[in-house]
Design a protein around this motif. Structure first.
Motif, mmCIF file in Angstrom:
data_model
loop_
_atom_site.group_PDB
_atom_site.id
_atom_site.type_symbol
_atom_site.label_atom_id
_atom_site.label_comp_id
_atom_site.label_asym_id
_atom_site.label_seq_id
_atom_site.Cartn_x
_atom_site.Cartn_y
_atom_site.Cartn_z
ATOM 1 N N GLN A 129 39.159 25.474 2.598
ATOM 2 C CA GLN A 129 38.353 24.778 1.594
ATOM 3 C C GLN A 129 36.907 25.240 1.651
ATOM 4 O OE1 GLN A 129 38.843 20.524 1.667
ATOM 5 N NE2 GLN A 129 41.001 20.665 2.222
ATOM 6 N N GLY A 130 36.144 24.876 0.639
ATOM 7 C CA GLY A 130 34.725 25.165 0.636
ATOM 8 C C GLY A 130 33.960 24.156 1.478
ATOM 9 N N PRO A 131 32.777 24.516 1.943
ATOM 10 C CA PRO A 131 31.966 23.581 2.740
ATOM 11 C C PRO A 131 31.601 22.337 1.942
ATOM 12 C CG PRO A 131 31.146 25.841 2.951
ATOM 13 C CD PRO A 131 32.144 25.847 1.835
ATOM 14 N N GLN A 132 31.565 21.201 2.649
ATOM 15 C CA GLN A 132 31.165 19.929 2.050
ATOM 16 C C GLN A 132 29.876 19.467 2.720
ATOM 17 O OE1 GLN A 132 32.957 18.238 -0.487
ATOM 18 N NE2 GLN A 132 34.035 20.191 -0.581
ATOM 19 N N PHE A 133 28.907 19.047 1.918
ATOM 20 C CA PHE A 133 27.606 18.626 2.429
ATOM 21 C C PHE A 133 27.739 17.320 3.207
ATOM 22 C CE2 PHE A 133 23.104 18.180 2.514
ATOM 23 C CZ PHE A 133 22.787 16.879 2.157
ATOM 24 N N ILE A 134 27.198 17.312 4.428
ATOM 25 C CA ILE A 134 27.195 16.094 5.241
ATOM 26 C C ILE A 134 25.855 15.385 5.089
ATOM 27 C CG2 ILE A 134 27.477 15.087 7.538
ATOM 28 C CD1 ILE A 134 29.073 17.577 8.320
ATOM 29 N N PHE A 135 24.779 16.040 5.508
ATOM 30 C CA PHE A 135 23.426 15.505 5.334
ATOM 31 C C PHE A 135 22.403 16.594 5.570
ATOM 32 C CE2 PHE A 135 24.855 13.467 9.494
ATOM 33 C CZ PHE A 135 24.477 14.536 10.278
ATOM 34 N N GLN A 136 21.159 16.251 5.220
ATOM 35 C CA GLN A 136 20.038 17.166 5.371
ATOM 36 C C GLN A 136 18.913 16.446 6.106
ATOM 37 O OE1 GLN A 136 17.066 18.286 2.069
ATOM 38 N NE2 GLN A 136 18.405 20.087 2.114
ATOM 39 N N TYR A 137 18.198 17.177 6.950
ATOM 40 C CA TYR A 137 17.069 16.611 7.677
ATOM 41 C C TYR A 137 15.797 17.398 7.381
ATOM 42 C CZ TYR A 137 19.562 13.130 10.310
ATOM 43 O OH TYR A 137 20.275 12.009 10.646
ATOM 44 N N TYR A 138 14.730 16.638 7.153
ATOM 45 C CA TYR A 138 13.406 17.209 6.916
ATOM 46 C C TYR A 138 12.394 16.305 7.596
ATOM 47 C CZ TYR A 138 9.044 18.122 4.411
ATOM 48 O OH TYR A 138 7.737 18.377 4.092
ATOM 49 N N ARG A 139 11.508 16.873 8.346
ATOM 50 C CA ARG A 139 10.486 16.113 9.092
ATOM 51 C C ARG A 139 11.136 15.004 9.912
ATOM 52 N NH1 ARG A 139 5.144 15.379 5.164
ATOM 53 N NH2 ARG A 139 4.512 17.568 5.217
ATOM 54 N N GLN A 189 33.479 22.300 6.827
ATOM 55 C CA GLN A 189 34.409 23.151 6.087
ATOM 56 C C GLN A 189 35.793 23.046 6.704
ATOM 57 O OE1 GLN A 189 33.581 27.410 6.007
ATOM 58 N NE2 GLN A 189 34.637 27.629 4.044
ATOM 59 N N ALA A 190 36.678 22.334 6.019
ATOM 60 C CA ALA A 190 38.074 22.264 6.454
ATOM 61 C C ALA A 190 38.754 23.590 6.147
ATOM 62 C CB ALA A 190 38.782 21.118 5.748
ATOM 63 N N GLY A 207 28.581 28.690 12.714
ATOM 64 C CA GLY A 207 29.449 27.521 12.728
ATOM 65 C C GLY A 207 29.985 27.173 14.104
ATOM 66 N N THR A 208 30.403 25.931 14.228
ATOM 67 C CA THR A 208 31.117 25.443 15.408
ATOM 68 C C THR A 208 32.489 24.979 14.940
ATOM 69 O OG1 THR A 208 29.156 24.701 16.622
ATOM 70 C CG2 THR A 208 31.257 23.654 17.172
ATOM 71 N N ARG A 209 33.521 25.528 15.549
ATOM 72 C CA ARG A 209 34.877 25.111 15.173
ATOM 73 C C ARG A 209 35.303 23.979 16.095
ATOM 74 N NH1 ARG A 209 38.339 26.329 11.735
ATOM 75 N NH2 ARG A 209 37.219 28.195 11.088
ATOM 76 N N TYR A 243 32.053 23.389 11.410
ATOM 77 C CA TYR A 243 30.810 22.705 11.074
ATOM 78 C C TYR A 243 29.690 23.735 10.991
ATOM 79 C CZ TYR A 243 33.234 18.354 11.554
ATOM 80 O OH TYR A 243 34.124 17.317 11.348
ATOM 81 N N LEU A 244 29.090 23.768 9.827
ATOM 82 C CA LEU A 244 28.069 24.765 9.529
ATOM 83 C C LEU A 244 26.699 24.117 9.419
ATOM 84 C CD1 LEU A 244 30.129 26.520 6.740
ATOM 85 C CD2 LEU A 244 29.485 27.601 8.903
#
Lengths: 113, 111
Positions: A41-51, A37-38, A107-109, A89-90
């Protein structure tokens, strides 16, 4: 039930450095998603992890990478930092394929100088 | 053109007024719609979650979805200074998918 936690809270890096951000998902959740999230602005999807596998990726270059561990916690790694990487970063955790909400951490700024 | 458009505001209202927020979207594949509240330097917090077209009410909050117009709204009744925050609309195409957010609307409720 513990919520989503992230560390560190904030950090400052210089261009070209590498950074690792950490996320502990909410108890019982097996999926972790990362968003950038800049400011203003709204958050932008980076990636997702599963298993422990990447399960979808947004429009981010390969220098953004991640890991998920057997306890469902996760890391986001960014190499060769650029000024534009400065953002909040969320991390969000959820149950895979669930209609239930994604729970966000604080989040981490990251500031890149 | 962004998939989800949201007026950035800021939207300033007096305490007790109704706050009206909205988003438009371009992709008819979106099926689930959410509204998040985000206080400064905090993570988003889910307020409302809807699937079908129509209204959903929860306390002072009402969410509306009009899939035919690709338009969603959030209304906050009897607004309080503690409602001052950024409100983000978000939507997903299927359960478990990535969230696509609007840019957020800053709301300021003045005492």
């Amino acid at each position: 039930e513990t919520g989503v936690t992230q560390s560190p809270t904030h950090l400052i890096k210089t261009r070209g450095q590498q950074v690792t951000l950490r996320c502990s998902s909410q108890s019982g959740h097996n999926t972790v998603s990362w968003y950038q999230q800049a400011l203003g602005q709204g958050p932008q999807f980076i990636f997702q992890y599963y298993r422990e596998e990447e399960n979808g990726r947004g429009n981010f270059p390969p220098r953004f990478s991640g890991l998920q561990f057997p306890n469902y916690s996760s890391e986001l790694n960014v190499n060769a930092l650029e000024l534009d990487d400065s953002a909040l970063y969320l991390c969000a955790s959820s149950w895979v394929d669930s209609e239930d909400e994604q729970f966000f951490g604080p989040g981490t700024r990251l500031t890149v100088l | 053109q962004k998939e989800v458009e949201q007026d950035p505001g800021p939207l300033s209202v007096p305490e007790g007024a109704i706050v009206s927020l909205n988003c438009t979207y371009s992709n008819s594949a979106f099926q689930y719609f959410m509204w998040y509240r985000q206080y400064s330097r905090k993570g988003p917090e889910l307020l409302m979650y809807t699937y079908s077209s129509g209204n959903k009410e929860d306390g002072r909050f009402t969410a509306q979805v009009d899939k035919s117009s690709k338009y969603i709204s959030l209304f906050i009744r009897d607004s309080q200074p503690s409602d001052s925050a950024t409100y983000l609309c978000a939507m997903i195409k299927a359960a478990g998918n990535k969230l696509t957010f609007g840019g957020g609307t800053r709301v300021l409720v003045k005492p």
